[in-house]
Scaffold this active site. Structure first.
Site, PDB file in Angstrom:
ATOM      1  N   HIS A 897      -8.486  28.711  12.364  1.00  0.00           N
ATOM      2  CA  HIS A 897      -7.407  29.639  12.061  1.00  0.00           C
ATOM      3  C   HIS A 897      -6.576  29.815  13.325  1.00  0.00           C
ATOM      4  CE1 HIS A 897      -8.214  31.118   7.953  1.00  0.00           C
ATOM      5  NE2 HIS A 897      -9.465  30.762   8.229  1.00  0.00           N
ATOM      6  N   GLY A 899      -7.248  29.218  16.288  1.00  0.00           N
ATOM      7  CA  GLY A 899      -8.025  29.359  17.511  1.00  0.00           C
ATOM      8  C   GLY A 899      -8.416  28.007  18.061  1.00  0.00           C
ATOM      9  N   THR A1212     -12.835  32.113  19.168  1.00  0.00           N
ATOM     10  CA  THR A1212     -11.433  31.992  19.562  1.00  0.00           C
ATOM     11  C   THR A1212     -10.529  31.669  18.380  1.00  0.00           C
ATOM     12  OG1 THR A1212     -11.793  29.663  20.106  1.00  0.00           O
ATOM     13  CG2 THR A1212     -12.051  31.268  21.887  1.00  0.00           C
ATOM     14  N   CYS A1213     -11.103  31.112  17.298  1.00  0.00           N
ATOM     15  CA  CYS A1213     -10.253  30.797  16.153  1.00  0.00           C
ATOM     16  C   CYS A1213      -9.718  32.065  15.509  1.00  0.00           C
ATOM     17  CB  CYS A1213     -11.022  29.976  15.130  1.00  0.00           C
ATOM     18  SG  CYS A1213     -12.564  30.727  14.608  1.00  0.00           S
ATOM     19  N   PHE A1214     -10.411  33.198  15.703  1.00  0.00           N
ATOM     20  CA  PHE A1214      -9.962  34.473  15.142  1.00  0.00           C
ATOM     21  C   PHE A1214      -9.570  35.470  16.225  1.00  0.00           C
ATOM     22  CE2 PHE A1214     -12.903  32.719  11.962  1.00  0.00           C
ATOM     23  CZ  PHE A1214     -12.074  32.693  10.865  1.00  0.00           C
TER      24      PHE A1214
END
EC number: 2.3.2.26
Length: 1245
Positions: A897, A899, A1212-1214
């Protein structure tokens, strides 16, 4: 029948002819019956008269033929009566067809010359004037004889074409015996003082009377243009023979005779125009005459000066004449001159005028009898339009020795100013004609010549390439081709100081390094304060604080009048720059670097800027603008007090200062002068370093300086307001390169609008340079750059208005940075919606397929390049999903997402910029100095990246790698991802198509800058340093030398050329050596972004857009835009401890924390409200699971001692921080520091 039918008769032809004859008889009878007897008698009388006229013609022809058959010139000396009779007889023979009787004319001319040269005391041909019955015949036959000689010379080309080849040279015996004799006879007859009869008479009055008789005959031929045309025809017939041969130089001297300065008679404008159109269009005339100096050659050059000075000179206004009528006549004369020139003639005229102007040098033009209207020129005590008083002689009326003075100097100075103006207008006429050929060539070649390619075959057939004009259409070089080298040599002084001094005068074009005593400097400052025309380098031009309102108004009006007088010289430089692009830089550089022209122009322009702003915004309502959009001149920073601003609200200064030509002419003159100032100043500003700007106006040795920092501080807001007014209210689109697309029109329906449109592009280029300098070191308050209309334009551009976007791109600094970032993001959002078919929300799903790539962490750059470098441009604007493969070959789990994508972007760019790869190197940092205004503001850290100039030696595919880097940078800007890669501003400027100058060299290498500063200010002989126009480089252990100019290795640096050397070295290091890499990055960048989007920002702002603000991370801003999960909330003890710890962190530790959670160490541009997804903090259970199902109970009971060993993690994706419930602030700080400095990557939930 054979005569009527033209062949063998036939029955059909006979029948048709009989029918025609019968019908003709019937028609004749009908006409007689209708007209009656009177009509018939009238027709019979007309037929009889026609018959008699035909008989007379036949008789005369027979008599002339008989006389020609019997023609002969007796051998031996002839008395005056016999010569007069012989001339009359010849005139009866040759009056109808002079060119067919050239041999007889030559015999007659030799007889007359032999008589005039007699030294035995016998009567000469001129002695007929002493006879009562011969003198009238002598005076009557003289004009006819000269006319026949001129007719023969005009036909010389046709006669020579039929002559044997060995006679086709002006020094051949045949030429000397024919054309030489014909040319010499008028010269001998015109030189009355050298007649033996005149010496015998010794009567000055009688001599003047006879001289007037000869001069009247030559004057008539000169006014009609036949005399000049005959001389030019003879020269063209013998091309390319040396023009210094006796025959040709005598022919030119004959044409120049009526324009001789010592003749004392008035010279008409028609004479000057004819001499220019025929004689001064001879290729390389001045250069060829200078090669063989003689008295006759000097006469031709003197006549050339008179012709150039009088062809377009404005005459004095007549009583009761409409205002501006004389200027209308000047414009018509200039247009008529241009219309009669073809391409070769225009080029030859321009070259001859330039060479002649350079030979005159910087002193004022000599006192000349300028045009016939000089007899009515005004002088002290004389009212314009009234007849001159008795006793006014020519020497009084010419204003000899006067310069281009102020409006308060004696008015007879207008005569010499008229000479300069005419000189400039004549060159403008030739330039306009040349520009017509060049413009046609540019238009024809535009269809297939993009990118500098050769035009297609269809265009090549009508185009030719000229070394000075470029591609031209319909240009026939003619004789110019044989004298190409000489024409090039004559064009060389086009940008010389000598020519500028000839056109402008010593006052305006004074040398820059003119010495001045302390008293002179004081007087100079006083003149500047009161607004005299002598104002100079101060640049204030009557803007001193505390001056009275009347003094400011007086300074403004004086400035307007001075600009009107300078209009022809301004026009010449502008058109020359448009017509001869290869010499544009030289023209502007001469005005900027070697004279005080710019400072004195500014002294006249500064008081007029507020009114020019009003003029430029006059069409706001018609163009659809809002009343409040008009820019205002910021008084606090412009130096214009309230009193001077008030003088423009009552009566227009420009309308009052037309000097008899009307307010519109004064307005156009002011706009054109401002354009010239802007274009020349744009050449000067990049070369000014901080030491020069901080220096005094006058050095210790008395050297005048041009502009100081205070001058630029005054100039910037004034020109900024005027530039916006020019480009924002219905004017043509301004060109970003500052080059005029067409020459300023001499006249037109809307001259003010045309001048305003041309001014816009020049001002935008100059103000952009001043803005760049302001960004590095403040010139004035930041608010003075912002203009009211820019906010409205930004709002319209954000809503999708292309016109307002283009306007904002021209002057982006007029709106604040935040506003422009919002416009950029709106443009990107609209493009994403168009490319992806939706924004991914529930109601608007994306329809375009996502781009999925798989990369290995160990070979991140290799895999990314292989999968993305060759993707089409549209694909890079789609959603990019990244899947990482670990070192074990297993795909890493996780949902991208943005990240994972952000981490991929930062890691791949970091790999591309890594020193081990060798694509990029870093600068050493440094500042450009302190002093007034504070230190240089770079907007980036101490270390910035720019391309390795020798990357091609390390990578065979370096160009493709740089283009790929450009794609990644473009993708980061497109997606709003900030990267920790501060780019050098000079590199970004090169990527955007601009160029950097020496004042930016400290950002690259402070040691190199110090070395160049030492060379520039070295007090001794620079030649002792042993420098040449070359730089030594080392690539992979191989040393080589790069020439800074052609042949630079053999050109030594000395005191005369060291400034040029310093700037060439800076240009090489800042621009030339990284040009190929910058072009490759530009191609990649524009593959993702639209070309116009980045024009909203300067080079430093693009760096900020890419790397984020170089400011401390605002913890409070991050806290305001954070969401909580797993039982945490704003008042949770652990959450409060987290924010307390972050506030205690240093900025570097905060960056490490931000990178740990979001994979990017820089905060989002314009704050954390733009971070997507939102920053989140989640409470985790001892096993690492989500605690949301426990209802937040874990947050109440705390952790066991074993659980306290767990470290915080992140997704890190969120943008999600997984934080155990550490109740101790000390423990939370310890664990957080260990986590963010572990360099173990991130962990996915």
């Amino acid at each position: 029948m054979s005569f009527l039918g033209g062949g063998v008769p036939s029955s059909s032809k006979a029948k048709s002819k009989s029918e025609v004859l019968s019908r003709a008889k019937e028609a004749r009878a009908a006409r007689v019956a209708h007209g009656g007897p009177k009509a018939a008698a009238a027709r019979d009388a007309a037929a009889l008269a026609a018959t008699r006229a035909a008989r007379r013609l036949l008789v005369r022809a027979c008599v002339r033929r008989q006389l020609a058959d019997e023609w002969h010139v007796p051998v031996g000396p002839l008395d005056p009566g016999a010569l007069v009779s012989l001339v009359n007889r010849f005139l009866r023979i040759a009056r109808a067809a002079p060119a067919t009787h050239v041999p007889a004319l030559c015999e007659l001319s030799r007889a007359i010359l032999s008589s005039m040269d007699r030294a035995d005391g016998a009567p000469t041909y001129a002695h007929a004037l002493l006879s009562a019955h011969l003198a009238p015949a002598w005076r009557a036959q003289l004009p006819a004889l000269l006319n026949i000689i001129v007719c023969a010379l005009e036909q010389s080309r046709l006669l020579l074409d039929a002559a044997p080849p060995h006679t086709r040279h002006p020094t051949s015996p045949d030429a000397l015996q024919t054309w030489g004799v014909l040319v010499r006879l008028p010269l001998v007859l015109a030189d009355v003082p050298r007649w033996r009869l005149a010496r015998e008479q010794a009567d000055a009055a009688w001599e003047r009377m006879q001289a007037r008789t000869v001069d009247a005959a030559l004057h008539a031929l000169s006014v009609s243009g036949r005399l000049s045309r005959a001389a030019a025809a003879l020269v063209a017939a013998y091309e390319p023979a040396p023009i210094s041969s006796p025959v040709l130089i005598s022919a030119l001297a004959l044409a120049a005779r009526p324009l001789q300065p010592e003749r004392g008679s008035a010279v008409e404008r028609a004479q000057c125009a004819a001499f220019i159109a025929h004689v001064l269009t001879i290729p390389a005339l001045v250069e060829r005459l200078a090669a063989a100096p003689s008295k006759l050659a000097s006469r031709v050059l003197d006549a050339s000066v008179v012709a150039l000075s009088g062809a377009c000179a404005p005459r004095a206004a007549r009583a009761g004449e409409a205002v501006g009528a004389e200027q209308e006549e000047v414009s018509d004369a200039c247009a008529a001159l241009a219309a009669c020139l073809d391409g070769a003639a225009a080029l030859a005229l321009l070259a001859n005028a330039c060479a002649l102007g350079a030979k005159l040098g910087s002193p004022c033009l000599p006192a000349l009898p300028i045009v016939a209207s000089a007899a009515t020129a005004t002088r002290p005590g004389h009212v314009p339009g009234q007849p001159a008083r008795a006793g006014d002689d020519a020497s009084t009326r010419t204003g000899a020795g006067a310069g281009v003075g102020s409006a308060g100097t004696p008015l007879e100075a207008r005569d010499e100013h008229s000479a300069r103006a005419s000189w400039a207008l004549c060159m403008c006429a030739s330039l306009e004609r040349l520009h017509a050929f060049r413009a046609a060539g540019g238009a024809a070649g535009a269809a297939g010549a993009a990118g500098g390619k050769v035009p297609p075959k269809a265009v090549q057939s009508s185009q030719t390439f000229h070394p000075h004009l470029g591609w031209v259409v319909g240009f026939e070089p003619g004789a110019c081709a044989a004298h190409a080298a000489a024409i090039g040599a004559q064009l060389a002084p086009l940008a010389s100081h000598a020519l500028l001094a000839t056109l402008w005068g010593d006052e305006m074009a004074a040398p820059l390094r003119a010495r001045t005593s302390a008293g002179t400097a004081s007087a100079f400052a006083t003149a500047t304060a009161r607004g005299d025309d002598g104002a100079g380098a101060g640049g204030g031009g009557g803007l001193a604080e505390g001056s009275s309102r009347r003094a400011h108004a007086h300074a403004a009006e004086r400035g307007a009048r001075a600009l009107v007088r300078c209009a022809p010289a301004v026009r010449f430089i502008l058109i020359a720059g448009a017509c001869l692009p290869d010499r544009r830089a030289e023209l502007l550089a001469t005005a900027a670097f070697s004279t005080l022209l710019l400072s004195r122009l500014w002294a006249r322009l500064a008081p007029l800027i507020p009114e020019l702003v009003d003029i430029a915004t006059a069409g706001a309502a018609a163009a659809g603008g809002e009343p409040g959009d008009a820019p205002t001149v910021p008084k606090a920073f412009s130096g214009i007090t309230e009193s001077i601003a008030g003088i423009f609200t009552t009566t227009s200064v420009l309308a009052r200062s037309g000097v008899g030509i009307g307010g519109q002419h004064a307005t156009v003159a002011a706009l054109r002068a401002t354009e010239l100032f802007a274009r020349s100043m744009a050449v000067l500003v990049p070369t000014l370093d901080e030491a020069e700007l901080d220096g005094a106006a006058v050095d210790d040795d008395g050297t005048r300086r041009r502009f100081s920092r205070a001058d630029l501080r005054q100039m910037a807001p004034l020109l900024n307001a005027l530039a916006w007014a020019c480009v924002s209210h219905g004017t043509p689109a301004a060109r970003a390169d500052g080059a005029p697309s067409a020459p300023p029109p001499a006249s037109g329906a809307e001259p003010v609008a045309a001048a305003r449109g041309a001014l816009g592009g020049a001002l935008v280029a100059l103000v952009a340079l001043l803005r760049e300098r302001h960004v590095r070191r403040a010139l004035c308050d930041e608010r003075t750059w912002l203009l009211p209309g820019a906010a409205r334009a930004a709002a319209a551009a954000e809503a999708g208005c292309a016109a307002d976007l283009a306007l904002l791109c021209q002057m982006p600094w007029a709106a604040d940075f935040v506003t422009r970032v919002n416009v950029f993001r709106a443009l990107v959002a609209a493009d994403k919606l168009a490319v992806r078919g939706g924004d991914g929300s529930a109601g608007r799903p994306r329809t375009a397929p996502e781009l999925l790539i798989t990369v290995r962490r160990a070979r991140l750059l290799h895999d990314g390049y292989a999968q993305l470098a060759h993707q089409p441009h549209a694909a890079l604007r789609r959603v990019l999903r990244v899947r990482f493969v670990s070192a074990l070959g297993l795909g890493e789990a996780g949902i991208d997402h943005q990240g994972v994508f952000k981490e991929f972007m930062e890691d791949i760019v970091r790999a591309a910029f890594h020193a081990d790869l060798g694509l990029f190197v870093t600068t050493g940092g440094g500042s450009g100095g302190g002093g007034e205004g504070g230190a240089v503001r770079s907007g980036v850290g101490d270390k910035t990246y720019f391309p390795n100039p020798h990357a091609a030696a390390l990578h065979e595919d370096s160009e493709q790698l740089f283009e790929f880097v450009g794609r990644m940078l473009g993708k980061a800007l497109y997606e709003g991802v900030t990267l920790d890669v501060p780019l050098a501003p000079f590199f970004v400027r090169r990527v955007l198509g601009g160029a950097s100058s020496i004042d930016e060299l400290p950002e690259l290498d402070t040691q190199l800058y110090s070395s160049l500063a030492f060379v520039r200010t070295y007090a001794g002989d620079v030649a002792e340093l042993g420098l040449t126009f070359a730089v030594d480089v080392e690539v992979m252990g191989v040393h080589s030398s790069i020439e800074l100019r052609p042949g630079g290795s053999a050109i030594a640096v000395d005191n005369a050329n060291r400034i040029h050397y310093v700037h060439l070295v800076a240009d090489y290091h800042l621009n030339r050596r990284i040009a190929e890499q910058a072009r490759a990055v530009h191609r990649g960048l524009m593959g993702v972004l639209q070309p116009g989007w980045l024009r909203l920002f300067s080079a430093r702002e693009v760096g900020t857009l890419l790397a984020g603000d170089d400011v401390e991370i605002d913890v409070d801003d991050l806290r305001r835009h954070t969401v909580y999960h797993g039982g945490y909330h704003e008042l949770s003890p652990t959450v409060r401890a987290l924010w307390a710890v972050l506030k205690d962190f240093s900025n570097d530790e905060r960056k490490a924390f931000l990178k740990f959670v979001t994979s990017c160490s820089q905060p989002p541009l314009l704050g954390f409200k733009h971070l997507e997804p939102k920053f989140a903090v989640q409470c985790v259970a001892p096993g690492g699971s989500d605690t949301s199902a426990l209802g937040g109970m874990l947050a109440l009971v705390g952790l066991t001692p074993a659980e306290r060993q767990r470290l915080p993690t992140a997704a890190t994706c969120f943008n999600l921080l997984k934080l155990p419930d550490f109740r101790s602030r000390k423990l939370l700080r310890e664990k957080l520091l260990v986590a963010i400095h572990s360099n173990s990557g991130f962990e996915l939930s």
